[in-house]
Design an enzyme around this catalytic site. Structure first.
Site, PDB file in Angstrom:
ATOM      1  N   ARG A  15     -12.302 -28.002  58.506  1.00 45.89           N
ATOM      2  CA  ARG A  15     -13.049 -26.843  59.029  1.00 45.89           C
ATOM      3  C   ARG A  15     -12.167 -25.924  59.891  1.00 45.89           C
ATOM      4  O   ARG A  15     -12.615 -25.357  60.883  1.00 45.89           O
ATOM      5  CB  ARG A  15     -14.292 -27.295  59.804  1.00 45.89           C
ATOM      6  CG  ARG A  15     -15.336 -27.994  58.949  1.00 45.89           C
ATOM      7  CD  ARG A  15     -16.555 -28.374  59.772  1.00 45.89           C
ATOM      8  NE  ARG A  15     -16.242 -29.434  60.713  1.00 45.89           N
ATOM      9  CZ  ARG A  15     -16.970 -29.736  61.774  1.00 45.89           C
ATOM     10  NH1 ARG A  15     -18.056 -29.050  62.045  1.00 45.89           N
ATOM     11  NH2 ARG A  15     -16.618 -30.731  62.583  1.00 45.89           N
ATOM     12  N   GLU A  16     -10.925 -25.780  59.491  1.00 44.06           N
ATOM     13  CA  GLU A  16     -10.001 -24.949  60.265  1.00 44.06           C
ATOM     14  C   GLU A  16     -10.485 -23.510  60.389  1.00 44.06           C
ATOM     15  O   GLU A  16     -10.320 -22.873  61.436  1.00 44.06           O
ATOM     16  CB  GLU A  16      -8.608 -24.970  59.610  1.00 44.06           C
ATOM     17  CG  GLU A  16      -7.922 -26.332  59.623  1.00 44.06           C
ATOM     18  CD  GLU A  16      -8.177 -27.130  58.356  1.00 44.06           C
ATOM     19  OE1 GLU A  16      -7.305 -27.935  57.974  1.00 44.06           O
ATOM     20  OE2 GLU A  16      -9.254 -26.953  57.740  1.00 44.06           O
ATOM     21  N   ILE A 424     -39.215 -22.889  67.494  1.00 38.39           N
ATOM     22  CA  ILE A 424     -39.196 -23.630  66.230  1.00 38.39           C
ATOM     23  C   ILE A 424     -38.791 -25.087  66.427  1.00 38.39           C
ATOM     24  O   ILE A 424     -39.081 -25.931  65.596  1.00 38.39           O
ATOM     25  CB  ILE A 424     -38.274 -22.921  65.218  1.00 38.39           C
ATOM     26  CG1 ILE A 424     -38.792 -21.513  64.950  1.00 38.39           C
ATOM     27  CG2 ILE A 424     -38.197 -23.687  63.905  1.00 38.39           C
ATOM     28  CD1 ILE A 424     -40.239 -21.448  64.479  1.00 38.39           C
ATOM     29  N   TRP A 554     -31.527 -30.960  51.092  1.00 38.76           N
ATOM     30  CA  TRP A 554     -30.330 -30.862  51.915  1.00 38.76           C
ATOM     31  C   TRP A 554     -29.553 -32.175  51.948  1.00 38.76           C
ATOM     32  O   TRP A 554     -28.732 -32.404  52.826  1.00 38.76           O
ATOM     33  CB  TRP A 554     -30.691 -30.391  53.319  1.00 38.76           C
ATOM     34  CG  TRP A 554     -30.990 -28.915  53.353  1.00 38.76           C
ATOM     35  CD1 TRP A 554     -30.850 -28.025  52.336  1.00 38.76           C
ATOM     36  CD2 TRP A 554     -31.467 -28.177  54.476  1.00 38.76           C
ATOM     37  NE1 TRP A 554     -31.222 -26.771  52.751  1.00 38.76           N
ATOM     38  CE2 TRP A 554     -31.602 -26.822  54.053  1.00 38.76           C
ATOM     39  CE3 TRP A 554     -31.805 -28.508  55.792  1.00 38.76           C
ATOM     40  CZ2 TRP A 554     -32.059 -25.823  54.904  1.00 38.76           C
ATOM     41  CZ3 TRP A 554     -32.248 -27.500  56.631  1.00 38.76           C
ATOM     42  CH2 TRP A 554     -32.369 -26.173  56.202  1.00 38.76           C
ATOM     43  N   GLU A 598     -35.359 -23.995  47.843  1.00 39.25           N
ATOM     44  CA  GLU A 598     -33.985 -24.179  47.397  1.00 39.25           C
ATOM     45  C   GLU A 598     -33.828 -24.675  45.962  1.00 39.25           C
ATOM     46  O   GLU A 598     -32.967 -24.212  45.236  1.00 39.25           O
ATOM     47  CB  GLU A 598     -33.253 -25.113  48.346  1.00 39.25           C
ATOM     48  CG  GLU A 598     -31.766 -25.018  48.231  1.00 39.25           C
ATOM     49  CD  GLU A 598     -31.090 -25.544  49.469  1.00 39.25           C
ATOM     50  OE1 GLU A 598     -30.348 -26.513  49.357  1.00 39.25           O
ATOM     51  OE2 GLU A 598     -31.324 -24.980  50.547  1.00 39.25           O
ATOM     52  N   CYS A 637     -37.355 -20.982  56.235  1.00 38.28           N
ATOM     53  CA  CYS A 637     -36.431 -19.926  56.651  1.00 38.28           C
ATOM     54  C   CYS A 637     -35.462 -19.529  55.551  1.00 38.28           C
ATOM     55  O   CYS A 637     -35.202 -20.281  54.627  1.00 38.28           O
ATOM     56  CB  CYS A 637     -35.653 -20.350  57.892  1.00 38.28           C
ATOM     57  SG  CYS A 637     -34.672 -21.842  57.691  1.00 38.28           S
ATOM     58  N   HIS A 688     -29.910 -16.070  64.332  1.00 37.46           N
ATOM     59  CA  HIS A 688     -28.578 -16.297  63.781  1.00 37.46           C
ATOM     60  C   HIS A 688     -27.582 -15.238  64.238  1.00 37.46           C
ATOM     61  O   HIS A 688     -26.469 -15.155  63.725  1.00 37.46           O
ATOM     62  CB  HIS A 688     -28.649 -16.354  62.254  1.00 37.46           C
ATOM     63  CG  HIS A 688     -29.347 -17.579  61.760  1.00 37.46           C
ATOM     64  ND1 HIS A 688     -30.723 -17.675  61.708  1.00 37.46           N
ATOM     65  CD2 HIS A 688     -28.884 -18.778  61.340  1.00 37.46           C
ATOM     66  CE1 HIS A 688     -31.063 -18.868  61.257  1.00 37.46           C
ATOM     67  NE2 HIS A 688     -29.958 -19.559  61.028  1.00 37.46           N
ATOM     68  N   CYS A 720     -36.137 -19.204  63.785  1.00 36.13           N
ATOM     69  CA  CYS A 720     -35.530 -20.483  63.422  1.00 36.13           C
ATOM     70  C   CYS A 720     -35.196 -21.251  64.697  1.00 36.13           C
ATOM     71  O   CYS A 720     -35.429 -20.761  65.806  1.00 36.13           O
ATOM     72  CB  CYS A 720     -34.272 -20.250  62.586  1.00 36.13           C
ATOM     73  SG  CYS A 720     -33.863 -21.629  61.483  1.00 36.13           S
TER      74      CYS A 720
END
Length: 754
Positions: A15-16, A424, A554, A598, A637, A688, A720
């Site tokens: 995750r650089e 939420i 997920w 999804e 969401c 967000h 959210c």
């Protein structure tokens, strides 16, 4: 056969990119340092793909935030208030991604939606009447040249014009047709420049072709491509699709003067029968054989069976979609060898492509090894789980009494004011919270010390919620790392990766748990802290759960049983948790189904038969046994829900909160048109973005909601959870939200008295 991929993960092995970008946001590094990190990641990824033996490498699949936002910037599709601002180019880019707020500038982030049927989120570009489409960025050219300097020839990737127009928003009074000519010229300018730089191919991604296409949409696509292909600049064009089949446009596709067509044979099996009607000998077929969305090893025998059905020998082995949707490498995991051998992340999928190619060429030993793997029994099935599912009846999914009667009972029970306020669920997961949880996990602190820390966090935030006069409180979820992983860690049948990070949006990564076997609850999961929180206050505290469909969607699911069966296993486990919460005095229980949309099939004909007919009942199963006075909430969401409103109403929740702030409350018209019975909490501000909405801004949003939804049906909440936000912006925004709700409530009472 030659091999290639559609795209590669960009966050980095560890995750650089995420960490560098967040440092840039905090002004800890400058733009040059961020770009240096990005350049190093691209180098590493290109060389990794090339050294794996994959024949064709792609470029421009990298992004600092989102590829569709890159495409919007490339073609100057930038809102006028942003374009004329004094911000730098990169600052404008991130302003549209996250919002920007200073003394003189206030920019809202672009709307964010799910990328087709994935958990990746894209930013929605907006065409204005004054938008002038032209080349506005050199990113695609720079990255091609970067790779070439490393002696790596690449195929630049670009979202195609039809998908760009299909996913974009348009200012009132204009439409996609108004931009076809200018966009066509701009794409041809891209072709010309790439050809001048030495490029041989370009990949145009057109995933919108796998959706239901109207006569008008087909005409738009053909108009675009007939014009576009009139001047290809001698550049070869791969038109790449994924996430489904191209049944609505196949015959037209094969007539176009493109050089290759990419089709998905994992999620689009109908593509096989389409091909069998004929495929041009002068075109290459890029065959999506390796699943780009799941982490199980490819069963080579099944892939070979598909390849044998293809009526052409001019085939390039490909992934079904970009590898953006899977983690980087299984080598960074600590699973036992007997477990690890069943998994394949992005790096391993490169090897699978190469091995398949070698098997096709006659090297049978790798096929034999793969066959032996799939002949092994991975786990022992649990007969009790199978018995529970077999015993379900139609009545198992029905809650009594009906909603209308429950609503009356709950109003009497809770005595909440008009426009009740709540959040939420989660509050900011500060560095201290994360470090303390990590220390506990490493056994550096004992259970008592950890519990004292969590209790103090809950106490502090409960007190603050009471101070700003929120009506329904939450405990903040400080004990939880992730809304799915936390539950999976407390259910049998799950495995958890150490470095299985997948990009969800921007710098946000998620680590989906892996469904390994049969699922059941081994002990209460959330009761301890929900019960504790409720004892600390006289106000109602919501119990917070994740719903079965979202847990499934997920997670990386099993491939040996249906999604329906896995979801029902989860639903029965969460049902036990709901009943335990209720028994322990929790009377308002939120069961989040953030990811309901999804796995909805991309074609409407399949919505109910392949998904909603079991997904909606699975949610109902979770709460079907609770008392009438217990109020069931759910939350959804960052998806487009307007076209499945009737199905959502059938979930039979008592209150549903939606993300709505970034979509300009568009969902409200559909709620009204469908006579939506459930109480609703359309999000009144976007969490967000670090931007803090004013009281007046939120009040305006509440007024817009009141114009469409009966006042007695409305809840006021953010769109959210707040765990990714900072404390300062969280508190300021919620204070403004509660103040706005009180102003609106006061106006309603004055109006009612009149």
């Amino acid at each position: 056969m030659t091999t290639t991929i559609i795209g590669f993960p960009r966050l980095g092995e560890f995750r650089e990119l995420k960490f560098a970008t967040e440092k840039y946001f905090r002004n800890e590094i400058n733009e040059s340092e961020l770009q240096a990190t990005a350049k190093e990641l691209r180098r590493k990824h290109w060389q990794l793909v090339k050294e794996s033996g994959v024949d064709e490498v792609v470029s421009n699949d990298f992004s600092l935030y989102d590829n569709l936002l890159d495409t919007a910037f490339l073609f100057n599709i930038i809102p006028s208030n942003v374009e004329t601002s004094p911000l730098s180019s990169l600052e404008k880019f991130f302003a549209l991604a996250r919002g920007h707020q200073s003394e003189t500038i206030d920019i809202k982030a672009l709307p964010m939606k799910k990328w087709f049927n994935t958990n990746y989120h894209y930013l929605v570009p907006k065409f204005e009447k004054i938008t002038k489409v032209k080349i506005n960025s050199s990113k695609i050219f720079n990255e091609y040249q970067e790779a070439k300097a490393l002696d790596i020839e690449t195929r630049p990737v670009l979202i195609g014009p039809f998908t760009l127009l299909s996913l974009a928003d348009f200012e009132e009074g204009i439409s996609a047709k108004d931009f076809v000519n200018d966009l066509t010229i701009a794409y041809q300018d891209i072709f010309k420049e790439l050809k001048a730089l030495g490029a041989q191919w370009i990949q145009l991604d057109e995933p919108s072709l796998v959706t239901d296409l109207s006569v008008e949409q087909k005409a738009l696509f053909l108009d675009i491509y007939h014009n576009l292909l009139n001047d290809k600049q001698d550049l070869k064009i791969l038109l790449q699709t994924y996430f489904g089949d191209v049944r609505d446009i196949y015959q037209d596709l094969i007539q176009l003067s493109i050089d290759a067509i990419g089709l998905d044979f994992v999620e689009g099996p109908k593509n096989i029968s389409l091909l069998q009607t004929g495929f041009p000998a002068d075109k290459k077929l890029y065959a999506g054989i390796i699943n780009g969305k799941n982490i199980w090893r490819n069963q080579y025998q099944k892939s070979l069976a598909i390849l044998q059905q293809l009526p052409t020998q001019n085939v390039v082995l490909n992934t079904s979609c970009s590898l953006l949707h899977v983690p980087f490498s299984i080598e960074n995991e600590e699973f036992p060898v007997e477990v690890k051998k069943h998994f394949s992340y992005a790096t391993e999928k490169l090897n699978e492509l190469v091995e398949l190619s070698e098997i096709v060429a006659g090297k049978s030993e790798k096929l034999e090894k793969n066959q032996a793997l799939f002949q092994q029994e991975r786990f022992t099935k649990d007969p009790k789980v199978e018995e529970k599912i077999a015993s379900l009846t139609p009545e198992s999914y029905i809650r009594q009494p009906a909603f209308e009667k429950r609503e009356l009972l709950q109003r009497k029970e809770f005595q909440l004011p008009l426009l009740p306020t709540t959040t939420i669920g989660s509050f900011p997961q500060t560095k201290e919270v994360k470090q303390t949880r990590a220390r506990f996990k490493k056994k550096e602190i004992d259970q008592k010390t950890y519990d004292q820390f969590i209790a103090q966090q809950i106490d502090n935030w409960l007190q603050w919620q009471e101070e700003i006069d929120l009506d329904v409180l939450v405990h903040g979820e400080f004990e939880r790392n992730d809304m799915v992983e936390y539950f999976g860690q407390n259910l049998a049948g799950y495995l958890f990766s150490k470095n299985g990070w997948v990009q969800s949006y921007g710098t946000r990564g998620v680590k989906p748990p892996i469904i390994w076997g049969d699922i059941y609850r081994t002990a209460p999961i959330t009761v301890k802290w929900s019960k504790y929180a409720q004892k600390q206050t006289n106000k109602w505290v919501k119990g917070m759960l994740t719903g079965p469909v979202t847990i499934l969607n997920w997670s990386f699911p099993r491939e040996d049983i249906s999604l329906k069966e896995s979801t029902l296993q989860i639903a029965l486990a969460i049902q036990e948790e709901v009943l335990d919460l209720e028994e322990n005095g929790i009377r308002i229980i939120q069961i989040d189904e953030a990811a309901l949309r999804e796995k909805l099939p991309l074609r409407k004909n399949d919505w109910y038969s392949e998904y909603l007919d079991w997904a909606i009942p699975a949610f109902r199963l979770v709460h079907s046994k609770v008392q009438p006075q217990t109020q069931i909430h759910t939350h959804m969401c960052y998806s487009e829900f307007t076209d499945i409103i009737p199905a959502i109403d059938q979930m039979d929740a008592d209150v549903i909160s939606f993300e709505a702030s970034r979509s300009n409350l568009e969902i409200l018209d559909e709620l009204k048109a469908n006579h939506f019975k459930t109480q609703v909490g359309p999000g009144v501000y976007d969490i967000h973005s670090p931007r803090i909405p004013s009281t007046e801004e939120i009040k305006t949003t509440i007024d817009a909601i009141l114009a469409k939804v009966p006042q007695e049906k409305i809840w006021i909440n953010p769109d959210c959870g707040l765990k990714t936000r900072g404390i300062k912006e969280t508190k300021a925004s919620l204070q403004n939200m509660t103040a706005a709700a009180k102003f609106a409530r006061k106006e309603l009472l004055i109006h009612d008295k009149k």
